[in-house]
Design a protein around this motif. Structure first.
Motif, short mmCIF file in Angstrom:
data_model
loop_
_atom_site.label_atom_id
_atom_site.label_comp_id
_atom_site.label_asym_id
_atom_site.label_seq_id
_atom_site.Cartn_x
_atom_site.Cartn_y
_atom_site.Cartn_z
N ILE A 173 -38.73 -33.15 -36.19
CA ILE A 173 -38.95 -32.09 -37.17
C ILE A 173 -39.72 -32.65 -38.36
O ILE A 173 -39.82 -33.86 -38.55
CB ILE A 173 -37.62 -31.46 -37.61
CG1 ILE A 173 -36.71 -32.52 -38.25
CG2 ILE A 173 -36.93 -30.80 -36.41
CD1 ILE A 173 -35.41 -31.95 -38.81
N GLN A 174 -40.25 -31.74 -39.20
CA GLN A 174 -41.06 -32.16 -40.36
C GLN A 174 -40.86 -31.18 -41.50
O GLN A 174 -40.65 -29.98 -41.31
CB GLN A 174 -42.54 -32.20 -39.96
CG GLN A 174 -43.49 -32.76 -40.99
CD GLN A 174 -44.08 -31.69 -41.93
OE1 GLN A 174 -43.89 -30.50 -41.72
NE2 GLN A 174 -44.79 -32.14 -42.94
N SER A 175 -40.94 -31.72 -42.72
CA SER A 175 -40.87 -30.89 -43.91
C SER A 175 -41.75 -31.49 -45.00
O SER A 175 -41.86 -32.72 -45.11
CB SER A 175 -39.43 -30.78 -44.42
OG SER A 175 -39.40 -30.08 -45.67
N GLU A 176 -42.38 -30.63 -45.79
CA GLU A 176 -43.16 -31.11 -46.93
C GLU A 176 -42.26 -31.56 -48.08
O GLU A 176 -42.70 -32.25 -48.99
CB GLU A 176 -44.12 -30.01 -47.41
CG GLU A 176 -45.21 -29.68 -46.40
CD GLU A 176 -46.14 -28.59 -46.88
OE1 GLU A 176 -45.91 -28.08 -48.01
OE2 GLU A 176 -47.10 -28.24 -46.16
N THR A 177 -41.00 -31.16 -48.03
CA THR A 177 -40.01 -31.58 -49.04
C THR A 177 -38.80 -32.18 -48.32
O THR A 177 -37.71 -31.59 -48.31
CB THR A 177 -39.58 -30.38 -49.91
OG1 THR A 177 -39.07 -29.34 -49.04
CG2 THR A 177 -40.77 -29.83 -50.70
N PHE B 139 -33.82 -32.27 -45.68
CA PHE B 139 -33.01 -33.07 -44.76
C PHE B 139 -31.64 -33.44 -45.32
O PHE B 139 -30.77 -33.88 -44.58
CB PHE B 139 -33.76 -34.34 -44.38
CG PHE B 139 -35.06 -34.10 -43.63
CD1 PHE B 139 -35.29 -32.91 -42.97
CD2 PHE B 139 -36.04 -35.08 -43.59
CE1 PHE B 139 -36.48 -32.68 -42.29
CE2 PHE B 139 -37.23 -34.87 -42.92
CZ PHE B 139 -37.45 -33.67 -42.26
N THR B 140 -31.44 -33.24 -46.63
CA THR B 140 -30.14 -33.55 -47.21
C THR B 140 -29.07 -32.60 -46.67
O THR B 140 -29.19 -31.38 -46.80
CB THR B 140 -30.20 -33.45 -48.75
OG1 THR B 140 -31.14 -34.40 -49.25
CG2 THR B 140 -28.83 -33.72 -49.36
N GLY B 141 -28.07 -33.13 -46.06
CA GLY B 141 -26.97 -32.33 -45.51
C GLY B 141 -27.28 -31.68 -44.18
O GLY B 141 -26.40 -31.01 -43.60
N LEU B 142 -28.50 -31.86 -43.66
CA LEU B 142 -28.88 -31.16 -42.43
C LEU B 142 -28.04 -31.62 -41.23
O LEU B 142 -27.59 -30.78 -40.43
CB LEU B 142 -30.37 -31.39 -42.13
CG LEU B 142 -30.91 -30.72 -40.86
CD1 LEU B 142 -30.75 -29.21 -40.92
CD2 LEU B 142 -32.39 -31.10 -40.65
#
Length: 295
Positions: A53-57, A62-65
């Protein structure tokens, strides 16, 4: 223009060096496409489902995911964060539920499978590879791409490889002239490209053929009949690696084979640091001819 590389290991002794060798190959292609880059690595198969997976933030997304997915599924989930990407190991049968949850959170899915991990971002190949620690990755085979955007914006989602099915991904040099028509046909079959990039249409086409029961070679042969334009495709699957060029073959391509590996590069210099290259059989893949290897 774009630059493509691929490396398929016939023997396991080079597995620890796969990421390092692919990184060197991709960096050598930088001036063919400096706006974004990506690599797919086929490593050890997971016991469950592996999702990149990917995120710009990423700090926020991803914190707590991992804990949230554990609670959602009621089963163990593991997460390994790699810069803007993360690799989730999920229980079998959870893909649809996780996809829906991630979509609500605005988190992108780069690829799904049991052995494939995909890492791609905007930037030079050397920088993208360093961000993700590609040199330290091991595996059986992998493909990479450095892009010069022509038909769509310079974004993470526009970068290659494109994955549209489990453990399957594709990189492309060239341009398709009938991708909008093929896009509509694929959508009717349930394979819906998520970007405007014509390469993703080609990836969906390969996925649709594999879903219909074709093997990798047959799926690649189908591109010669159904996709118009000029193209070189390099495709990875869980067990295989394939190459095909259009009948005109105006895009440069070269291959090398030894007892230990098969390599693909847009130019010969991609092979300069491969072990035993001085003894390799080296050739230019023929137009409208499918080459594929499977483990």
């Amino acid at each position: 223009m774009c630059g493509i590389v691929g490396l398929f290991l016939k023997k396991d002794d080079l597995r620890p060096r796969l990421g390092d060798l692919l990184t060197e190959m991709l960096i050598s292609m930088t001036d063919r496409g400096p706006d974004s880059a990506g690599i797919a690595i086929y490593g050890d198969a997971s016991q469950g489902l592996k999702m990149t997976i990917q995120s710009e933030t990423p700090d926020e997304a991803f914190t707590g995911l991992e804990d949230n997915l554990n609670a959602l599924l009621g089963a163990p989930v593991q997460m390994r964060v790699v810069d803007t990407h993360a690799v989730l190991t999920l229980p079998e049968g959870s893909e649809a539920e996780v996809r829906a949850y991630l979509a609500e959170k605005g988190i992108r899915i780069m690829g799904v499978g049991q052995s494939m991990e995909i890492f791609k971002e905007v930037g030079l190949p050397k920088d993208v590879a360093a961000r993700f620690g590609i040199r330290q990755m091991a595996g059986s085979h992998g493909i990479g791409h450095t892009r010069m955007a022509t038909e769509s914006a310079v974004t993470t989602l526009g970068a290659h490889p494109f994955s549209t099915d489990g453990d399957q991904c594709l990189v492309h040099n060239g341009s398709l002239s009938n991708h909008n028509r093929v896009r509509r046909e694929l959508a009717r079959k349930g394979f819906v490209p998520q970007t405007q990039n014509d390469t993703e249409v080609a990836a969906c086409y390969i996925s649709s053929r594999l879903a219909e029961g074709a093997n990798l070679g047959e799926a690649l042969e189908g591109t010669l009949d159904d996709l118009d334009g000029f193209f070189t495709f390099v495709v990875g699957t869980r067990n295989g690696f394939g190459v095909v060029r259009d009948p005109i073959a105006c895009k440069p391509a070269v291959m090398a084979e030894t007892d230990s590996y098969v390599a693909f590069g847009s130019e010969y210099r991609a092979f300069a640091n491969l072990p035993g290259i001085e003894d390799a059989r080296i050739w230019e893949p023929e137009p409208a001819t499918v080459y594929f290897w499977e483990r």
